[in-house]
Design an enzyme around this catalytic site. Structure first.
Site, PDB file in Angstrom:
ATOM      1  N   GLU A   1      56.530  15.227  55.828  1.00  0.00           N
ATOM      2  CA  GLU A   1      56.217  14.948  54.417  1.00  0.00           C
ATOM      3  C   GLU A   1      57.536  14.778  53.664  1.00  0.00           C
ATOM      4  O   GLU A   1      58.610  14.972  54.227  1.00  0.00           O
ATOM      5  CB  GLU A   1      55.465  16.139  53.790  1.00  0.00           C
TER       6      GLU A   1
ATOM      7  N   ASN B   1      49.538  17.180  45.306  1.00  0.00           N
ATOM      8  CA  ASN B   1      50.094  16.057  46.045  1.00  0.00           C
ATOM      9  C   ASN B   1      50.410  14.913  45.087  1.00  0.00           C
ATOM     10  O   ASN B   1      50.146  14.992  43.889  1.00  0.00           O
ATOM     11  CB  ASN B   1      49.060  15.575  47.081  1.00  0.00           C
TER      12      ASN B   1
ATOM     13  N   ASP C   1      47.192  11.066  49.239  1.00  0.00           N
ATOM     14  CA  ASP C   1      48.203  12.077  49.575  1.00  0.00           C
ATOM     15  C   ASP C   1      49.481  11.737  48.810  1.00  0.00           C
ATOM     16  O   ASP C   1      49.439  11.369  47.633  1.00  0.00           O
ATOM     17  CB  ASP C   1      48.368  12.101  51.107  1.00  0.00           C
TER      18      ASP C   1
END
Ligand SMILES: O=C1O[C@H](CS(=O)(=O)O)[C@@H](O)[C@H](O)[C@H]1O
Length: 291
Positions: free
Chosen positions: A16, A147, A196
């Site tokens: 991420e 997110n 996301d």
């Protein structure tokens, strides 16, 4: 249309927070579940891994060098090697139940980091901000999994998403950057993929990684889908812009919670992809510290 390419021979667990460093020609990212920050040099292909003692939800590069990093227990400043030099604050969620997740800097170099409410029984996560004087403030509640943080190029909007709740929000920003009341920007129906991590381009369009949706999408400032790009994996997690002209989109993906069958069928799950795009993206600013 350009196709996504694999950046290099690597698959992580939960990559991420891709972050481009222009002066180093490096891409940084976290592997949240492996407690790692990675650095990959796109010129000489050198790959370094910095290990932490807890999950690394997100981070930003600091103007003074090193990182501001959101670990499960709290937010810290570290040097370039990951050695903690200062604790900024405790995790304002219950750290036993909520680790940090998505985060980054706003257009004034303040650091935002949101949490992910593990039990999922209610929207117990939050979004907090660390100012340049290192004071921490809780900015928003009523989130299941924080997110999609991104700031518009005109400094008027903060975007966030709540992935399990399938929604992207936008929040108006005052001139001094203080957020107002959030509003729904776009909801996703079941089966469309869920929003996301994200980034914004120079035309104010919002690029969202559609987790469980095999693709990323570019949304206009009105929320219309302008472009979609398919991936050979089910779960992209986040995007950022980089490269010489800021027209390379870096896309992290995950293999979290995937069984052996899916990983065998889609072995690139957890890889990092690049996609050449037409409109340059906004750079991520470094975290500023006033002291
Ligand atoms: O950001 C994240 O999102 C995903 C997807 S979901 O919110 O659980 O649907 C999650 O798996 C991952 O752990 C988290 O970092």
């Amino acid at each position: 249309m350009a196709q996504p390419q694999v950046l290099f021979d690597y698959t992580g667990h939960l990559p991420e927070c891709p972050t481009w460093s222009a002066e180093e020609n490096c891409l940084y990212w976290t592997d949240i579940l492996e407690n790692e920050i990675h650095r990959y040099n796109t010129i000489n292909s050198k790959h370094d891994v910095i290990k932490f003692s807890e999950e690394v939800g997100c981070f930003a590069l600091c103007e003074t060098g090193g990182f501001i990093v959101a670990l499960r227990s709290g937010i810290y400043l570290t040097n370039r090697t990951g050695l903690i030099t200062c604790k900024v604050c405790d995790n304002p969620s219950n750290p036993a139940l909520a680790r940090f997740n998505d985060g980054g800097t706003d257009r004034d170099g303040r650091f935002y980091a949101g949490t992910f409410w593990g039990p999922g029984d209610y929207n117990g996560a939050l979004l907090c901000r660390v100012d340049i004087d290192l004071t921490a403030h809780v900015i928003q509640h009523d989130i299941h999994g924080a997110n999609g943080l991104a700031f518009s190029e005109d400094k008027k909007w903060m975007y966030t998403s709540d992935t399990p709740n399938r929604v992207i929000y936008r929040t108006p920003l005052e001139e001094n950057g203080e957020p107002g009341k959030r509003e729904v920007f776009k909801r996703f129906e079941p089966g469309q993929g869920i929003p996301d991590g994200a980034a914004i381009d120079e035309e104010g369009c919002y690029w969202t990684a559609l987790f469980d949706g095999y693709r990323i999408a570019r949304l206009s400032p009105d929320g219309d889908v302008l472009e979609e790009h398919q991936l050979p994996v089910r779960c992209p997690t986040m995007v950022c812009f980089g490269g010489d002209d800021m027209k390379t989109l870096f896309i992290t993906t995950t293999r979290e919670n995937m069984g052996d069958t899916e990983v065998a069928e889609r072995p690139l799950s957890g890889a990092i992809f690049t996609l050449q795009v037409a409109v340059a993206g906004m750079p991520k600013l470094k975290f500023k510290v006033s002291q």
